[in-house]
Design a protein around this motif. Structure first.
Motif, short mmCIF file in Angstrom:
data_model
loop_
_atom_site.label_atom_id
_atom_site.label_comp_id
_atom_site.label_asym_id
_atom_site.label_seq_id
_atom_site.Cartn_x
_atom_site.Cartn_y
_atom_site.Cartn_z
N ASP A 135 0.83 -1.21 0.00
CA ASP A 135 0.00 0.00 0.00
C ASP A 135 0.86 1.26 0.00
O ASP A 135 0.51 2.27 0.64
N PHE A 136 1.95 1.22 -0.74
CA PHE A 136 2.89 2.34 -0.75
C PHE A 136 2.21 3.67 -1.11
O PHE A 136 2.54 4.72 -0.55
N GLU A 137 1.28 3.62 -2.02
CA GLU A 137 0.64 4.87 -2.46
C GLU A 137 -0.15 5.54 -1.33
O GLU A 137 -0.42 6.74 -1.39
N GLN A 138 -0.50 4.76 -0.30
CA GLN A 138 -1.20 5.34 0.85
C GLN A 138 -0.25 5.69 2.00
O GLN A 138 -0.43 6.70 2.67
N ASN A 139 0.80 4.82 2.23
CA ASN A 139 1.63 5.03 3.42
C ASN A 139 3.07 5.44 3.13
O ASN A 139 3.80 5.83 4.06
N ASN A 140 3.54 5.31 1.88
CA ASN A 140 4.90 5.70 1.47
C ASN A 140 6.00 4.92 2.18
O ASN A 140 7.14 5.38 2.25
N TRP A 141 5.69 3.73 2.66
CA TRP A 141 6.70 2.95 3.39
C TRP A 141 7.63 2.21 2.44
O TRP A 141 7.21 1.55 1.48
#
Length: 415
Positions: A135-141
């Protein structure tokens, strides 16, 4: 340049294996400079493989319908190790010395990392894999694996940070492998993600003889369920341990363990379509393996192995046991596998569903066709440099990182 025929046998060639072992252990070898953007006409190769019942059989020939060319995208990367694609198509690339770079719109820049705590760079140790949260697009992790400590005491660590578009900020070590070890060998350490957003992380067995831990060869840690060395671990995205791991209810086992009996996995791929998990694993003198990883299974090292000691002689008299999983494929002489993927793109439709495995010592990429979970065809794509990672880009092309002092990012494109 045509496909090069590669004999993949269980018969060992001592001289070539010594050379391969030296290259693998030192992390360096001299290679000729490859020609850039060179068209390659694809042709079949014939191999012999060790199948999942540990016997040899000849594989069928199959011509590849199209050719391809190699395009050098980036030069002068210092020992690159892993790569990950951002949603906008930019590529994050790790360098083992402790840097992360970004390739965006044809420009390569270094990314600021707020802190990598206690980074240890020596031999095989350093900054290694990089992976984005599903879910990088939501959390940028962004997740990084690296060697932490010093020569006397070190371990693999997992760092999570946020990418703000220019820098990796808010770094946090979310997991540290136990027990700590000495030396600078066998850290693993690829990261892949399961559909449930848990991650699998490959951890090496700690190193070669004469390295010991608690009075015995450290490689025996791979069979010990109270140790995280020589394992694939399953973790949540915050580094905690899922309660449904296969050994979570075993009071004598470490609950993070997903599978065990591994020497040093540096190729790991979780196929989102088939939901299978494939790995490539370094042997010692020969005996490199392709494995199909399943929860709770024992993959044998060092109790069963096709490898030989670097100083000569067998590591084990057994190559198979009924309570251990046989490799799908064995490479002897060693290719020193690193980087693995299943191709699911449209640029090479005839390669869909095929495995691609990088080779450090063999300096190539091996295409492996799988039929009914059995290896059916192998062909080699010569690269001419030590291949550290192989990935499918967001554009459907195949990208290759070469592990050199002046490493390259190479893209395979149809001719």
């Amino acid at each position: 340049m045509n496909y090069q025929t590669k004999a993949i046998q269980t018969l060992r060639h001592p001289l070539s294996l010594v050379i391969s072992a030296i290259a693998l252990l030192t992390g360096s070898c001299t290679v000729p400079e490859p020609k850039l953007n060179e068209p390659i006409a694809a042709q079949p190769t014939t191999s012999a493989i060790a199948t999942n019942n540990a016997t040899n059989k000849a594989i069928d020939k199959k011509p590849t319908p199209t050719g391809f060319k190699k395009v050098t995208v980036v030069k002068d990367l210092e020992r690159p190790w892993g790569m990950a694609w951002l949603p906008d198509g930019a590529i994050l690339i790790t360098e083992r010395v402790g840097r992360v770079k970004i390739l965006r719109n044809g420009l390569l820049e270094e990314i600021v990392i707020a802190n990598i705590p206690n980074l240890f760079v020596s031999g095989q140790a350093g900054l290694m894999d990089i992976s984005l949260h599903p879910d990088f697009e939501q959390n940028n992790w962004v997740y990084l694996t690296y060697s932490s400590g010093d020569f006397q005491s070190n371990h693999t660590s997992i760092l999570r940070a946020k990418f703000d578009g220019k820098a990796l900020v808010e770094p946090k070590v979310i997991f540290e492998v136990k027990p700590s070890k000495s030396g600078n060998q066998h850290f693993g350490s690829r990261i892949v993600w399961r559909p449930d957003q848990t991650m699998l992380v490959a951890i090496g067995d700690g190193g070669n003889p004469p390295l010991e831990l608690n009075g015995e060869l450290i490689r025996k840690q791979a069979q010990k369920l109270d140790s995280q060395l020589g394992k694939v671990l399953r973790l949540k995205d915050d580094g905690s341990i899922p309660s449904d791991n296969p050994f979570a209810k075993n009071t004598n086992a470490n609950p993070a363990i997903w599978s065990y009996g591994h020497r040093n996995i540096q190729g790991l791929f979780a196929d989102p379509l088939s939901q299978q998990v494939w790995s490539t694993e370094h042997g010692a003198r020969g005996g490199d393996e392709l494995n199909l990883i399943e929860a709770g299974k024992n993959y044998g090292w060092p109790v069963v192995s096709f490898s030989q000691e670097y100083i000569g002689g067998q590591i084990s008299t057994e190559t198979s046991r009924p309570d251990m999983v046989d490799p799908q494929l064995v490479w002897t002489p060693a290719i020193a596998p690193s980087g693995l993927m299943v191709y699911r793109g449209d640029r090479f439709p005839e390669w869909k569903g095929n495995l691609f495995a990088g080779g450090l010592v063999s300096k190539d990429v091996i295409r492996i066709k799988i039929e009914a979970n059995k290896t059916a065809i192998q062909e080699t794509i010569p690269i001419g440099q030590r291949v550290r990672d192989v990935r499918q880009g967001k554009d459907g092309f195949i990208y290759i990182l070469t592990d050199e002092q002046a490493g390259q990012l190479i893209r395979l494109e149809p001719m």
